[in-house]
Write a protein that holds these residues in place. Sequence first.
Motif, mmCIF file in Angstrom:
data_model
loop_
_atom_site.group_PDB
_atom_site.id
_atom_site.type_symbol
_atom_site.label_atom_id
_atom_site.label_comp_id
_atom_site.label_asym_id
_atom_site.label_seq_id
_atom_site.Cartn_x
_atom_site.Cartn_y
_atom_site.Cartn_z
ATOM 1 N N GLY A 41 0.816 -1.205 0.000
ATOM 2 C CA GLY A 41 0.000 0.000 0.000
ATOM 3 C C GLY A 41 0.848 1.252 0.000
ATOM 4 O O GLY A 41 1.837 1.349 -0.731
ATOM 5 N N HIS A 42 0.496 2.208 0.853
ATOM 6 C CA HIS A 42 1.220 3.480 0.919
ATOM 7 C C HIS A 42 2.515 3.379 1.716
ATOM 8 O O HIS A 42 3.211 4.374 1.897
ATOM 9 N N GLY A 43 2.813 2.186 2.227
ATOM 10 C CA GLY A 43 4.089 1.969 2.900
ATOM 11 C C GLY A 43 4.134 2.364 4.349
ATOM 12 O O GLY A 43 5.222 2.418 4.941
ATOM 13 N N THR A 44 2.986 2.616 4.976
ATOM 14 C CA THR A 44 2.977 3.084 6.369
ATOM 15 C C THR A 44 3.652 2.091 7.302
ATOM 16 O O THR A 44 4.449 2.472 8.172
ATOM 17 N N TRP A 45 3.348 0.802 7.127
ATOM 18 C CA TRP A 45 3.947 -0.252 7.961
ATOM 19 C C TRP A 45 5.459 -0.254 7.782
ATOM 20 O O TRP A 45 6.226 -0.314 8.752
ATOM 21 N N ILE A 46 5.930 -0.166 6.548
ATOM 22 C CA ILE A 46 7.365 -0.194 6.264
ATOM 23 C C ILE A 46 8.068 1.041 6.814
ATOM 24 O O ILE A 46 9.121 0.937 7.456
ATOM 25 N N PHE A 47 7.518 2.216 6.582
ATOM 26 C CA PHE A 47 8.157 3.435 7.060
ATOM 27 C C PHE A 47 8.342 3.377 8.581
ATOM 28 O O PHE A 47 9.373 3.811 9.116
#
Length: 312
Positions: free
Chosen positions: A86-92
């Motif tokens: 998705g928008h990468g929230t978990w990764i960031f």
Amino acid sequence: MGATFSVNDPHYASYPREIAEQEYKNSEERVRPSNPKYEMPDNIADLERLETQHYLMRYLWQSNFEAPVDQVLKSSDAKVLDVGCGHGTWIFELAQEYPNAQFTGIDTESFLPKRESSDNIKFLEHDLQHGLPFADNTFDFVHMRFLTQYISEKTWEDVIVKELVRVAKPGGWIEIIEFDYPHYSAGPKTRKFTKAAMEFLASKGFNGLLSLKLPSFLKATGQVGDIRKHDKSIALGKWAGKVGEFAIQDMSLLVTELRAELSSFMNISEAEYDQLLEDYKQEVEKFKSFFKTHRFFTQKVNVDEKTGMPIL
């Protein structure tokens, strides 16, 4: 194997209200620490759906993952893959917490984040239904969350689960989080809405109760050890405080995204659909409705090269 949803499925049938409410009240899994590590953001309205979903899950589970990989992620050569990032929230968030690990997010272009990445993050555009563009045994931790409505049951079984296991290193961990579409302690308009959503998904080969199938899909690879599963119930509505507010916003945005297709499937106008959505939001308050999420995690085992059998 196609989607197998039936309105007669006992897992779909709405529980009597008193039983459902007692189940929610008694669920040990939903008890939160008195001083939670993760708080909910104050500003709900300005968050996009995928971010809302992330913060909701993080607060509910009081963690960003459950697999025992904390020490691994602290090492300098740890590699993590977030499938459907998705928008990468978990990764960031994790990349900040574990600066020594390398994080890769993969999704279609329409979902990928627009903001800049840090040195330990990279994002790839790719159609997940065609497999994963990585070599065997690449990642220490493979994570995937909430893709039930985007991937058919057949693709889950024939491609996705096998690929998650394939790209994990022997000894690496795979974690999947999914939710069930059926609601518990549901009113009549809510049952109508969720029944239509389930049937709509099934007509396209998707399964709104995929959680029932995931353990067998994982076991069928012959390359994983014990599959651990934990469940948490999520209340919908202001009656349950900030968590309930976040949850009903997330669910409302999801069904709003489906307005054109689902209203056509239900043979009602979009105006009637919008009214049904408003009735749904009122009913979850009256009936104290909730739904269930499931977290699966398992470890990839070594396989004997001669026999092809797992080495336990």
